[in-house]
Design an enzyme around this catalytic site. Structure first.
Site, short mmCIF file in Angstrom:
data_model
loop_
_atom_site.label_atom_id
_atom_site.label_comp_id
_atom_site.label_asym_id
_atom_site.label_seq_id
_atom_site.Cartn_x
_atom_site.Cartn_y
_atom_site.Cartn_z
N ARG A 59 0.82 -1.22 0.00
CA ARG A 59 0.00 0.00 0.00
C ARG A 59 0.86 1.28 0.00
O ARG A 59 0.53 2.27 0.63
CB ARG A 59 -0.97 0.01 1.19
CG ARG A 59 -2.05 -1.05 1.12
CD ARG A 59 -2.98 -0.96 2.31
NE ARG A 59 -2.31 -1.35 3.54
CZ ARG A 59 -2.75 -1.05 4.75
NH1 ARG A 59 -3.85 -0.34 4.91
NH2 ARG A 59 -2.08 -1.45 5.82
N ASN A 64 -17.16 -2.63 -5.89
CA ASN A 64 -17.03 -1.74 -4.75
C ASN A 64 -15.99 -0.65 -5.01
O ASN A 64 -15.57 0.03 -4.08
CB ASN A 64 -16.66 -2.53 -3.49
CG ASN A 64 -16.69 -1.67 -2.24
OD1 ASN A 64 -17.47 -0.74 -2.13
ND2 ASN A 64 -15.83 -1.98 -1.28
N HIS A 89 -16.23 12.10 2.72
CA HIS A 89 -15.08 11.69 1.93
C HIS A 89 -14.21 12.88 1.52
O HIS A 89 -13.24 12.71 0.78
CB HIS A 89 -15.53 10.92 0.69
CG HIS A 89 -16.14 9.59 1.04
ND1 HIS A 89 -17.46 9.45 1.39
CD2 HIS A 89 -15.60 8.35 1.11
CE1 HIS A 89 -17.72 8.18 1.65
NE2 HIS A 89 -16.61 7.50 1.49
#
Length: 806
Positions: free
Chosen positions: A16, A146, A724
């Protein structure tokens, strides 16, 4: 010889790296150059991993979202970001998340040098420039996944202009890394228009005539770079298209047929169906179709496709993590290879963006279950085995094929997969288990008596910030550095903090904050049978947000309570109602890597029974509001409308099975976010939740347009705070949004809340935003002249006296 290629590779990095680099940059802790360097490293590592392929995708990498990248490539920027100081990377992040970096204007600044994201020349600018806030672009789900994309914006004044620098840079870097046959990846013009939203009611298709020449310029730029093949993604070809959109494909690709590059028209996520003839006869050099889940398109396409065109077959699932049955694939693929020769390409069904990077990182995963899986790297290995078998015969890869056969048979015959007691419980489900005792009107009266809430009750969706301290504490418990007693004591401290902060803010219905939860699906999966979990199985959801979907490999049951103790403790701290927080069965299903050996409906019914048990025990423990989140309900819709009814029927049945065993006095909430709901509003109403909270802030309440035509019967909380984005909305902004909502829905049935959970935000952002939200609720009540709970139920009859919650 068969050609091996890939449609896209995970872009977050094995560990990541991109996520952490993005978040560091947004916090002002690192420079633009450091972020760009990380991006280049991730790309080069991905290209090296794919070096076994004949053609390697380039341009599939993104710093936030590939659709947003395409908008910038086409020069389609919202007017609100044009003309602001800073470079194009700053504008890019402003569209994505509302601002480039998160520092307040009076914080120390880092110099920002030349913006090499698109090589626009800029002067050095101060951090205060990059902090400038705008409304973030609307975000919604990428087809039935998703993954979230940033919706392109169009109006009658939209103009397109090419900036191919990003893509050309990556092609040059790929060649420097040893990629001899780069295959640039772009989103096709028709899909791009279909994904966007008209902001002023203009006809999106009217823009096609000016869009196609810009695509032609892009293809010429790629030809000038020596590119031979370009992957043009047109996944809307697997949806039902009316005649205008079908004609748009003909217009667009006849306008591009003079290009000097060869176009591979790429479809995925479903079958072409009635679009087979259209796709087969567009003037392109090749066509890619998804045959990993169904080969229904294959025989018709073989008869329709002109003999000079390449046929690319997605033979490995790019969306799930189960090993492919390689011997079974070869049984039907070998005759095709003989027939098509070098016209046959094979690949995963879609971009591998949707699966974790490398199974080799999962050293602690159960060995038997691990033997059933393939992540992105392993899927490329599977592709290589197929390619070698097709070219040199199966004996050349006999050992690999035998190992694959053993793994497939192991999973098929494992006693861990099937549980007769679960099957028996599901077979005993009756229709009455999905029905409430009475309709909403009567329930509303009883619930008002129990809860005694004011008009416009203010609440949140469930989670509060997952701070560094919480993550550190969870890790210490997982590694044994913190014992169970210490861990539970620390979690109670976080719950207490969340309750006290909410009381100070003046929220009407509280939550416990979910400090104990790593993820809204993984947390429940860890306590259910039939699930396995990875350590590094991260998948990008949007931007820097990554999720680690659990692996649903077997029959599901609930061996013990999952949330009762935490919710009871939270309720003991306050006289205000605390919501019990659960994830719904459809969302648990859709946000897991789901077993593919039985219908999804059957798996969902098993999960629903498990959640039902938890709901009933929460009610027995005195919890009078229970929220069952179904954020992924719409995400599971088939891409063809003709198949919607069947899905919605069983999905709604599963929610009702989970939720509707409670007494009328217990109020059931559900939550949905970042999807279009207008076209399934009837199904949402059929869920019969007493209160639904939905995302509406990024769409400026446009998602409530459905209520102009549909009289939604129950209560609703349209989200007024975009969680967000780091931006803090003002009280006046929220009041305006709620007033817009009140034009469509009677105010006595409106709640006020954020549009999603707050776990990804910081307390410094959350507290002022929620304070403004509570002030907005108070202002709305004052403007309407009453805050009494009786106003909320005057439309349904007599109000019972308030009852103290145990």
């Amino acid at each position: 010889m068969v050609t091996l290629h890939n449609l896209g590779f995970p872009r977050i990095g094995r560990n990541r790296e991109l996520k952490f680099s993005l978040e560091s940059y947004w916090k002002g802790q690192s420079t633009r150059e450091q972020l760009l360097h990380t991006g280049e490293q991730v790309r080069r590592e991905g290209w090296a991993t794919q070096s076994c392929l004949d053609r390697v995708p380039v341009g599939d990498f993104s710093f936030y979202d590939q659709v947003l990248d395409m908008s910038f490539t086409l020069g389609n920027l919202p007017a609100r970001v044009k003309g602001q100081e800073g470079g194009s990377l700053d504008s890019y992040f402003r569209v994505a998340r509302g601002r480039s970096v998160d520092l307040p204007a009076d914080a120390p600044s880092l110099p920002r040098s030349q913006d090499s994201h698109n090589h626009h020349k800029t002067h050095d600018v101060q951090e205060v420039t990059c902090c400038h806030a705008v409304s973030a672009g609307e975000m919604t789900k990428w087809f039935d996944t998703n993954y979230h994309y940033i919706v392109p914006e169009f109006d009658a004044r939209t103009q397109f202009s090419l900036d191919a620098t990003r893509l050309l840079e990556q092609i040059d870097q790929a060649r420097e890394s040893g990629v001899t046959h780069p295959k640039p990846v772009i989103i096709g013009p028709v899909t791009y228009l279909s994904l966007g939203k008209s902001k002023d009611g203009c006809d999106k298709l009217a823009l096609l005539d000016q869009l196609v020449p810009v695509y032609a310029q892009l293809l010429e730029s790629l030809a000038d770079r020596g590119v031979e093949w370009v992957q043009v993604d047109e996944p809307i070809l697997v949806t039902e298209l009316d005649s205008r959109w079908q004609h748009a494909f003909k217009t667009a690709y006849h306008g591009l047929k003079g290009s000097r590059v060869k176009l591979l028209l790429t479809t995925y996520f479903g079958q072409l169906g009635e679009n087979q003839y259209l796709a087969a006869h567009l003037p392109v050099a090749g066509l890619h179709v998804d045959v990993a889940t169904s080969r229904a398109d294959l025989v018709p396409l073989l008869n329709l496709l002109p003999t000079h065109k390449v046929l690319s077959l997605g033979v490995i699932s790019g969306r799930n993590i189960w090993k492919a049955d390689l011997n079974g694939v070869l049984d039907w693929l070998e005759p095709l290879a003989d027939r098509l020769g070098d016209r046959l390409w094979i690949a995963p069904s879609c971009s591998l963006l949707h699966v974790p990077v490398d199974l080799d990182s999962e050293t602690s995963l159960d060995p038997e279950i691990r033997s059933w899986l393939a992540f992105a790297v392993q899927k490329l290995d599977e592709l290589g085995v197929l390619g070698t078998a097709l070219t040199n015969g199966r004996d050349a890869v006999r050992e690999s094929l035998d190992a694959n056969r053993h793994a497939i048979e192991s999973r098929r015959n494992s006693t861990r997969v099937h549980n007769p007691r679960v099957r028996s419980a599901v077979s005993s489900v009756t229709p009455g288990m999905g029905q409430r005792q009475h309709g909403y009107a009567r329930r509303a009266v009883l619930q008002a008596g129990w809860l005694d809430l004011p008009k416009y009750p203010a609440t949140t969706i469930g989670s509060f910030p997952q701070t560094t301290n919480i993550r550190r504490m969870r890790k210490a418990y997982r590694t044994g550095e913190l014992d169970r007693v210490g861990y539970e004591s620390a979690i109670r401290g976080e719950i207490q903090r969340a309750i006290r902060e909410q009381e100070k803010l003046g929220l009407d219905v509280l939550v416990h904050g979910e400090a104990e939860r790593n993820d809204m699906v993984e947390y429940f999966g860890e306590q259910l049978t039939g699930y396995a979990f990875t350590t590094h199985g991260w998948v990008q959801s949007y931007g820097s947000r990554c999720v680690k979907p659990p692996i649903l490999y077997g029959d599901v049951s609930r061996p013990h309570p999952m949330t009762i103790d935490w919710i009871q403790y939270a309720q003991s701290l306050t006289d205000r109602p605390v919501k019990g927080m659960l994830t719904g069965p459809v969302t648990i299903l859709n946000w897991s890597f789901v077993r593919d050996d039985q219908p999804r409906r059957e798996t969902c019914r098993q999960i629903a029974l498990a959640i039902r048990q938890e709901v009933l025990e929460l009610e027995a423990a005195g919890i009078r509001i229970i929220q069952i989140d179904e954020a992924a309900l719409r995400e599971g819709l088939p891409l063809r409308r003709s198949q919607w009814d069947a899905y919605l029927q069983w999905a709604v049945e599963c929610f009702r099975l989970a939720a509707n065993g409670v007494q009328d006095q217990t109020q059931i909430h559900t939550h949905m976010c970042y999807s279009e709901f207008n076209d399934i509003i009837v199904a949402i109403a059929n869920m019969d939740a007493d209160v639904i909270t939905i995302e509406t802030s990024r769409s400026d309440m446009e998602l409530l347009d459905a209520f102009d035509q549909f009289d939604y019967p129950n209560e609703i909380g349209p989200g007024v705070y975009d969680i967000h984005s780091p931006n803090v909305p003002s009280t006046s902004q929220m009041v305006r949004l709620m007033q817009e909502a009140a034009r469509r829905i009677p105010s006595h049935r409106l709640w006020i809340n954020p549009d999603c959970g707050l776990k990804t935000r910081r307390w410094e952002e959350v507290l002022p935003a929620l304070r403004n939200m509570v002030n907005a609720a108070r202002e709305l009540r004052a403007s309407e002249g009453s805050g009494a709970s009786q106003v909320r139920v005057e439309h349904v009859g007599h109000v019972r006296p308030a009852v103290t919650i145990n």
